[in-house]
Structure formats: structure tokens, C-alpha cells
Design a protein around this motif. Structure first.
Motif, PDB file in Angstrom:
ATOM      1  N   ASP A 211       0.813  -1.220   0.000  1.00  0.00           N
ATOM      2  CA  ASP A 211       0.000   0.000   0.000  1.00  0.00           C
ATOM      3  C   ASP A 211       0.845   1.269   0.000  1.00  0.00           C
ATOM      4  N   TYR A 212       2.154   1.130  -0.124  1.00  0.00           N
ATOM      5  CA  TYR A 212       3.055   2.279  -0.138  1.00  0.00           C
ATOM      6  C   TYR A 212       2.892   3.061  -1.450  1.00  0.00           C
TER       7      TYR A 212
ATOM      8  N   ARG B  40       1.001   6.276  -1.804  1.00  0.00           N
ATOM      9  CA  ARG B  40      -0.045   7.303  -1.834  1.00  0.00           C
ATOM     10  C   ARG B  40      -0.237   7.854  -0.433  1.00  0.00           C
TER      11      ARG B  40
ATOM     12  N   PHE C 266      -1.745   8.559   3.060  1.00  0.00           N
ATOM     13  CA  PHE C 266      -2.481   7.586   3.858  1.00  0.00           C
ATOM     14  C   PHE C 266      -3.995   7.817   3.792  1.00  0.00           C
TER      15      PHE C 266
ATOM     16  N   GLU D 296      -5.776   8.679   1.337  1.00  0.00           N
ATOM     17  CA  GLU D 296      -6.283   8.026   0.129  1.00  0.00           C
ATOM     18  C   GLU D 296      -6.402   6.520   0.339  1.00  0.00           C
ATOM     19  N   VAL D 297      -5.377   5.938   0.952  1.00  0.00           N
ATOM     20  CA  VAL D 297      -5.398   4.493   1.224  1.00  0.00           C
ATOM     21  C   VAL D 297      -6.554   4.153   2.152  1.00  0.00           C
TER      22      VAL D 297
ATOM     23  N   GLN E 274      -9.786   4.233   0.311  1.00  0.00           N
ATOM     24  CA  GLN E 274      -9.894   3.109  -0.613  1.00  0.00           C
ATOM     25  C   GLN E 274     -10.468   1.873   0.080  1.00  0.00           C
ATOM     26  N   TYR E 275     -10.045   1.690   1.332  1.00  0.00           N
ATOM     27  CA  TYR E 275     -10.514   0.528   2.093  1.00  0.00           C
ATOM     28  C   TYR E 275     -11.746   0.847   2.933  1.00  0.00           C
TER      29      TYR E 275
ATOM     30  N   ILE F 236      -5.862  -2.551   5.498  1.00  0.00           N
ATOM     31  CA  ILE F 236      -4.604  -1.921   5.093  1.00  0.00           C
ATOM     32  C   ILE F 236      -3.448  -2.863   5.419  1.00  0.00           C
TER      33      ILE F 236
ATOM     34  N   LEU G 158       2.708  -1.306   6.138  1.00  0.00           N
ATOM     35  CA  LEU G 158       2.800   0.119   5.808  1.00  0.00           C
ATOM     36  C   LEU G 158       3.154   0.953   7.032  1.00  0.00           C
TER      37      LEU G 158
END
Length: 323
Positions: free
Chosen positions: A268-269, A271, A273, A275-276, A279-280, A287, A291
């Protein structure tokens, strides 16, 4: 780990708690007594708080076993001001105290309360399997817990925390601040060494061999939006954090640790955090746990004198998060 058994993280923070109480006006924090008789220190919810309050919160999280300093460093030109954490008892300070591993809940529905407890009180309650792994337990008549929250816990939960710690409620101190606040953001950035220790534990490195820990991360700008604020504090470590660990044992294992620790090993590296997280759909457990680690790592092998390196800070991703 015999030395760790004589260290009391709850006793160690009493002078820091007293300092926050005595400097309350200067620090812009509010000290009050809760319904169960506990001491409550609001460091950023109903009050402005301050960077210095956050520094003291971080030192309390570390159980009084580390130093926390605000300074500057040239490695991120646009974000030169930093927080540096150092401890000569990294396992007890970071995992036995600072790690936010105690899940605290009360009530249901709209009146429910949830927070992850960090700080010395965890070592009295011993609710987490982690304490067996590090062979540490505290004994103290006083307990201090730190909460990343916008409000203190309700009375029923306060009494439960005190009972789990085997202390009288009037000997319990609760320090809290939301992520969006000055102090709240500082104490999260101050976990730059702790996340490395936790990841080393996940990688099954022998924690008893980590004898020194030091880390630096940029001060993330607070933001009124929770997800944005949370993203910035995580990115400060994931993309801007630098640590150095001194370890005993075979140099080959120190080298492997340096290679595996950096956040860049995560799927997940790459972008910010926030955004990550979006996304989830706000599910932390989706996640990749790899990360949560500093960007740049040095591991010094005390056996061979070699220093091994892994990862690198990423100024562009820090900019993308902080701007």
C-alpha cells in the motif's frame, strides 16, 4: 529482560503528569476531576492545547523512559521542523507503554464510546498478549492512560479501567486529545520509533536485542477534518520518518531487519495515507500492516560495528499529504 522488570512506567510519568497540571495555563490544557474521582487532562478537545502539551503527552506515552524534543532538520526542505524521540529502553517504552493496544469501549449506539488506550496504564492491566511476548508487567498505586479521543471516557469505563489496573479511581489520570489538535498530532508523530518496534515484533525479530532507539519525523500540520489529520500524522512517519536502532546479535540479522523494516516494503506504499484509508472504506484491518513503519531505517550491529540501511524519505509524498 530482567532489567525491564524493575522499571515502573506508571511511577516514571508522575513528574510529567504533575508538570502538565502545574503548567496547565501555559500549555493551554484543562485539568479537572471526573465523576469517579479520576484526574482528567484535556490537551486539545475543549481547549487549544499546544505543541509543548503534545511533547509532554508523548513523553508520558513513553512511560518516562525517553526524551522527546522539538527541533529542525534539513532533510525535508519544506517541512524543516521535527519531533525527535530517543529511548534507551525501547521495548518497555514503546511496546510496554506507548503502543495504542488497549481497546476501550462503553455503551451502545449513539451513546457508545470507543478509544484505543496507550501509555503506562496498559502495563498494569496487561490485557494484551504483547505483554507476554515482551515479558513485562508494571506494579504501581497510580495509573496514567493516554487517549486519542475528543472526549474523556464515561464513568463506568473509568471505573473499569481503574479496576483493571488495580488502582483507586482517584489515582487514575486520563490525558486525552483528538487527532485534529496540536497536541494530538504531536503525540501520534511521536510514535516514529514505536511503529518500528511493533513491526520488528511482527517480523519475529528478537526484541530483547534492540537496546537503543531513536527517530525523527516532521511535525504534521493539524487539520480540522479527522481523516485528513489522521492521514498527515501517519504520513509524517510513513514517508518522512527516520529511525536508528542499535542491536546486539549477528550482523546478518541486523542487515535483514534494516531491509525489511521500511514502509516501502508495503503493497500500500506510494499514496497519502488518507487516500489508502478511503480506498478501504475506513477499515484499518484491510490496510497492509507493513505500511505502518518509518520511511528510512538504520540498524547498527553492535557485534560487528556495521550500519545497515533501508528505505528513504519521500519529500514529494510528504508534500502531497501536508499541503
Amino acid at each position: 529482560m530482567s532489567q525491564s522488570r524493575v522499571l515502573s512506567v506508571n511511577a516514571g510519568v508522575l513528574p510529567l503528569v504533575e508538570e502538565m497540571r502545574l503548567r496547565a495555563d501555559e500549555l493551554r490544557v484543562a485539568v479537572s476531576q471526573g465523576a469517579a474521582g479520576e484526574t482528567v487532562i484535556d490537551a486539545g478537545a475543549g481547549v487549544p492545547g499546544s505543541i509543548e502539551a503534545g511533547r509532554l503527552m508523548t513523553a508520558i506515552c513513553l512511560g518516562g523512559l525517553g526524551t522527546v524534543e522539538v527541533g529542525s532538520a534539513p532533510y525535508l526542505a519544506r517541512w524543516p521542523f521535527t519531533l525527535t524521540v530517543r529511548t534507551s529502553n525501547p521495548v518497555v517504552a514503546c511496546l510496554g507503554s506507548q503502543y495504542a493496544g488497549w481497546q476501550l469501549t462503553a455503551g451502545e449506539g449513539e451513546s457508545s464510546y470507543f478509544s484505543m488506550g496507550s501509555g503506562p496504564a496498559r502495563a498494569l492491566a496487561g490485557k494484551e498478549a504483547l505483554f507476554k511476548d515482551i515479558a513485562y508487567a508494571d506494579r504501581s498505586d497510580h495509573a496514567t492512560i493516554v487517549l486519542e479521543a475528543a472526549s474523556p471516557p464515561p464513568e463506568e469505563l473509568v471505573r473499569r479501567i481503574a479496576a483493571d489496573c488495580d488502582v483507586a479511581p482517584e489515582n487514575l489520570t486520563i490525558v486525552f486529545a483528538p487527532t485534529q489538535s496540536l497536541a494530538g498530532s504531536i503525540q501520534i508523530v511521536g510514535r516514529v520509533v514505536e511503529v518500528a518496534l511493533h513491526k520488528a515484533h511482527e517480523l519475529h525479530f528478537d526484541l530483547s536485542r534492540i537496546v537503543e532507539g531513536m527517530g525523527t519525523a516532521p511535525l504534521s500540520p493539524p487539520h480540522p477534518d479527522f481523516i485528513t489529520a489522521m492521514g498527515r500524522t501517519n504520513d509524517a512517519v510513513i514517508y518522512g520518518g527516520r529511525i536508528i536502532l542499535h542491536v546486539t546479535g549477528p550482523a546478518a540479522q541486523a542487515k535483514a531487519l534494516a531491509e525489511k523494516l521500511p514502509s516501502s516494503n508495503s503493497n500500500d506504499y506510494g499514496r497519502p495515507f488518507a487516500e489508502v484509508f478511503r480506498q478501504y472504506e475506513g477499515d484499518f484491518y484491510k490496510i497492509d500492516p507493513m505500511l505502518f513503519s518509518p520511511a528510512e531505517v538504520q540498524v547498527v550491529s553492535l557485534e560487528s560495528g556495521e550500519t545497515f540501511r533501508g528505505g528513504a524519505v519521500d519529500p514529494k509524498l510528504v508534500d502531497a499529504s501536508f499541503d
